[in-house]
Motif scaffolding. Sequence first.
Motif, short mmCIF file in Angstrom:
data_model
loop_
_atom_site.label_atom_id
_atom_site.label_comp_id
_atom_site.label_asym_id
_atom_site.label_seq_id
_atom_site.Cartn_x
_atom_site.Cartn_y
_atom_site.Cartn_z
N LEU A 243 0.83 -1.20 0.00
CA LEU A 243 0.00 0.00 0.00
C LEU A 243 0.86 1.25 0.00
O LEU A 243 0.58 2.22 -0.73
N THR A 286 -7.52 -2.44 -1.50
CA THR A 286 -6.98 -1.24 -2.17
C THR A 286 -5.81 -1.61 -3.07
O THR A 286 -5.71 -1.15 -4.22
N THR A 306 -5.93 5.66 -7.99
CA THR A 306 -5.76 5.67 -6.53
C THR A 306 -7.08 5.90 -5.82
O THR A 306 -7.42 5.19 -4.86
N SER A 309 -9.35 2.79 -6.18
CA SER A 309 -8.91 1.66 -5.36
C SER A 309 -9.16 1.91 -3.88
O SER A 309 -9.54 1.00 -3.14
N VAL A 310 -8.99 3.15 -3.43
CA VAL A 310 -9.25 3.48 -2.02
C VAL A 310 -10.74 3.32 -1.71
O VAL A 310 -11.12 2.78 -0.67
N GLY A 313 -11.44 -0.26 -1.45
CA GLY A 313 -10.95 -0.75 -0.18
C GLY A 313 -11.85 -0.40 0.99
O GLY A 313 -12.08 -1.22 1.88
#
Length: 510
Positions: A243, A286, A306, A309-310, A313
């Motif tokens: 990460l 993520t 980003t 993906s966050v 997550g």
Amino acid sequence: MAMQDNTSGTAPRSSLLNDPVFRGILYQVIVALLVIGFFGWLVMNTAANLAAQNKTTGFDFLFRTAGFDISFTLFPWSRTSFYWQAFLAGLLNTLLVAVVGIFFATILGFTLGIARLSSNWLISRFATIYVETIRNIPLLLQLFFWYFAVLKAMPAVRESFHLPLDIFVNQRGLMVPRPLIDHEFTWVLVAIAVSVIAAIAIARWAMSVRTLTGSYPQAIILAARVANALVTFGVGYVAAWLLVGMAPDMGSAPVIALIVALVLTAVTFTPYALYVKPVLAFMIATVVVGFLVGGMFPALPAAVVTIGSVLAGVGFGWVQLEGADRAAEGKFPIALPLLVAIGIPVLVYWLTGASLQFEIPELNRFNFKGGIQLPPEFVALVFGLTIYTASFIAENVRGGIQAVSHGQTEAAQSLGLKEGDRLRLVIVPQAMRVIVPPLTSQYLNLTKNSSLGAAIGYPELVNVFTGTTLNQTGKAIEVIALTMAVYLTFSLLTSAFMNWYNARVALVER
């Protein structure tokens, strides 16, 4: 006046044709003679026709040079190889597709079957649409779709999609890294087998003790706490390191990952331990989503990847938090067998000094060099068989779960079991006696449907042996007989194994 008794001491004997036992035996003998005569006539007629055409029978052709190429084999092949090697190549290719397809179709089918009964409207509707759509489209048409419309529409070699873990996809198939091992790694493979057996034995023993006494052995509880801390540290370190690697401006990744892993490990010994899994789920989701999206869509800006993906997550972490069990002393400590199954092979790997490296595919001038190249025919066939068979397995799973009495669900609810535990401990074990028999049929269908790979050029048994070999040798009877024997053997072995498993999971009446 005395009457004369004219009856004899023995009753008159009836005809044998009036005896039902004799008639049954006679009819069976007549039918057997007719069947033998019919097959004898077929053999004599076939022999006469072959003699009239100056053709001979026998399997000596298997030791002649084949003289043709096979695009994909699991062992070295050349034009100088024999026909029996062509038979073996097609056999192994068919077995490879069957095993891989059964594995993934089972996982996907069980997931979709349970999803169809989900209380979540979106999940259940998606599973329903998938099942009703896929199983009503002919399999051959689906294979054409995956092969011609999907894989053949991929970019050329020089514009290949670069997926995570150095995997490349293009018109020529799927390129994956090739594992390279040394002789010492054999001990690691042995350790993997032994540790998996040991983990299963530990789990079964702990569950049996809990069934008898109501609680797990104290040794299991203490070992599980240590194992949970070690697993949390290892998973947390790797997830945090990956990460942090997505944001290169954050400093030293190993140091930050070590701090995060130590903090998560310490939290496992506090009352807030239930928040550790959601945090790990957030980090892992993520990283995985970021790698997949970034590899498949390299044109997307890094900020978009980003942020996406966050958000993914956060979603996975929230789902894990919603399912967190705050009264977990009754749940089996899965970290202990997991540590045994993984930790022992890792320890053996370190002690023996074994070597495990990966040969990465590298793009040369016209094609990739190194790694393992999975041809598009293989990928399309496995994908098509998996998608198609999973839709039928999903219906078998749904029917098996619905066959379980609703009173079992209510009894599990009254015991305070959550939905996942109800399925795992109560519903699915009872549903397996209904699921296994039709599941066996789907396994057999998948194995036999692999012969459709000939339509897209995959060198399975029918394509290589019944196709090319038969055309070159003209040995139709021998080739067809061997091919039929292979599929018959596959079917009988699969049925025998599934019947044994069905006997193990069947309910025992008292």
